[in-house]
Design an enzyme around this catalytic site. Structure first.
Site, mmCIF file in Angstrom:
data_model
loop_
_atom_site.group_PDB
_atom_site.id
_atom_site.type_symbol
_atom_site.label_atom_id
_atom_site.label_comp_id
_atom_site.label_asym_id
_atom_site.label_seq_id
_atom_site.Cartn_x
_atom_site.Cartn_y
_atom_site.Cartn_z
ATOM 1 N N SER A 147 -15.112 -45.928 -17.743
ATOM 2 C CA SER A 147 -14.532 -45.961 -18.806
ATOM 3 C C SER A 147 -13.611 -44.715 -18.943
ATOM 4 O O SER A 147 -12.647 -44.570 -18.161
ATOM 5 C CB SER A 147 -15.495 -45.951 -20.080
ATOM 6 O OG SER A 147 -14.902 -46.029 -21.482
ATOM 7 N N ASP A 311 -16.044 -57.549 -20.102
ATOM 8 C CA ASP A 311 -15.576 -56.296 -20.767
ATOM 9 C C ASP A 311 -14.216 -56.655 -21.499
ATOM 10 O O ASP A 311 -13.191 -56.842 -20.588
ATOM 11 C CB ASP A 311 -15.564 -55.281 -19.705
ATOM 12 C CG ASP A 311 -14.990 -53.903 -20.208
ATOM 13 O OD1 ASP A 311 -14.774 -53.773 -21.430
ATOM 14 O OD2 ASP A 311 -14.992 -52.932 -19.632
ATOM 15 N N HIS A 344 -18.372 -53.940 -22.124
ATOM 16 C CA HIS A 344 -18.001 -52.778 -21.466
ATOM 17 C C HIS A 344 -19.155 -51.741 -21.134
ATOM 18 O O HIS A 344 -19.090 -51.272 -20.244
ATOM 19 C CB HIS A 344 -17.148 -52.057 -22.661
ATOM 20 C CG HIS A 344 -16.505 -50.680 -22.118
ATOM 21 N ND1 HIS A 344 -15.721 -50.667 -20.955
ATOM 22 C CD2 HIS A 344 -16.630 -49.444 -22.496
ATOM 23 C CE1 HIS A 344 -15.040 -49.392 -20.819
ATOM 24 N NE2 HIS A 344 -15.699 -48.674 -21.655
#
Length: 370
Positions: A147, A311, A344
């Site tokens: 991320s 995601d 995610h």
């Protein structure tokens, strides 16, 4: 494995992308494994939004405080601390030990609060480079993160190409979409419009904008989970039947409120504003007329890019943009798109295929071992 927080102090001023200068600062970090004689086996772990330097293991006096990537880092794990010297560092502006809104401003003797300057991904990377200098590490066997951490890994590879042999960019994007910026702005507005926020000076008023932080976390948490996963876990399940009130009746409502309230008890509001702004600002192609291939032209590291099929916050399409840019600039890049139902958050979880890809990649890089 027991972890031990360490602190590095820096008196040399750090110029920031905003034009501000941080006169002196501290970085909190932890290390795992042993640095080999040639100092060639170091891996730097960059953390995401609300994580910290506590990557793996527990503390001797806090056995339940498990590192946020403990399934990834440790003896015999994909990032094997029997082979690698692993460094987890807390970013500037955080509320977990590094200089930030909750630490003391040496110029005033009071907490920085809202006066702490805005920082960028590039500012973090520059400060990390100084930490490595202090540790006597000139070259990283790898830098990796998921991320926002993956964005830092990408910035490391382009900003300090001579110092990075491998970059693992996981569940990341070359910049935020308008939708993602919108989510961040709504979350920030939830905090800044909380009457307890006091323009960021809430500590001086002995208040905490818990309501705003709770809503901000609820908004963020929705984006971390896939629709399928949310449906499978909660569906339209009710807690105790319909009550015809605005209290949480559906299980998903209760779950989001729990996550938000827990977050508001330990995270700092001024930090949240700064970290989300750093996300918004990240765009390596900005200075290259939007040409990401040119922006990554300085990269000399081998790069592993990993995405997850469900995601939707940083979709596989965004990772493929990174891959294409690296290929267009003739870089050595490997891409893995992992089937995972979790959205995610998959980069934090125990997906066997995902962990196997990381393990296999790191097993074949140079610089590991004693």
């Amino acid at each position: 494995m027991f972890a031990k927080p360490q602190f590095a102090h820096f008196d040399t001023p750090l110029p920031l992308a905003s034009g501000a200068v941080l006169p002196a600062y501290e970085l909190a970090y932890e290390t795992y494994g042993r640095l080999n004689e040639t100092r060639s086996n170091a891996i730097l772990i960059c953390h995401a939004l609300n994580a910290s330097h506590h990557v793996a293991g527990t503390y001797e006096n806090e056995p339940d405080n498990l590192g946020w990537w403990d399934n990834m880092v440790g003896s015999g794990k994909p990032v094997d601390t029997d082979r690698f010297f692993v460094i987890g560092v807390n970013n500037l502006g955080s509320c977990f030990g590094s200089s930030g809104p909750t630490t003391i401003n040496p110029a005033t003797g009071k907490k920085w609060g809202a006066d702490f300057p805005l920082v960028t991904v590039e500012d973090w990377v520059d400060s990390h480079a100084r930490l490595l200098d202090q540790l006597g590490i000139t070259t990283l066997a790898a830098v990796m993160g998921g991320s926002l951490g993956g964005m830092q890994a990408l910035a490391w590879a382009s900003r300090y190409p001579a110092r990075v042999k491998n970059a693992l960019v996981i569940a990341a994007a070359p910049n935020l979409s308008a939708q993602n910026i919108a989510f961040n702005e709504v979350a920030r507005q939830a905090i800044m419009t909380d009457p307890a926020f006091h323009a960021g000076a809430f500590a001086e008023h002995n208040t905490v904008p818990k309501d705003g932080l709770t809503v901000a976390r609820m908004i963020g948490h929705i984006t971390y989970i896939s629709d399928d996963q949310m449906e499978a876990k909660f569906g339209r399940g009710l807690r105790e039947g319909l009550k015809f009130s605005f209290a949480p009746e559906f299980q998903i409502e209760s779950y989001l409120r729990y996550q938000g309230e827990k977050f508001s008890g330990y995270y700092d509001a001024n930090t949240y504003l700064r970290v989300t702004k750093a996300l918004d600002y990240f765009d390596p192609a900005r200075d290259f007329d939007g040409d990401l291939a040119r922006a990554l032209g300085s990269v000399t590291a081998r790069v592993l890019v990993i995405s997850f099929t469900t995601d939707w916050r940083f979709s596989p399409a965004r990772s493929r943009e990174i891959v294409k840019a690296l290929l267009d600039s003739d870089k050595d890049v490997t891409y893995a798109e992992i089937e995972a139902p979790h959205g995610h958050d998959a980069f934090l979880l125990d997906n066997p295929q995902y962990l196997s890809v990381v393990r296999h990649y790191l097993n074949h890089i140079e610089g590991a071992g004693a």
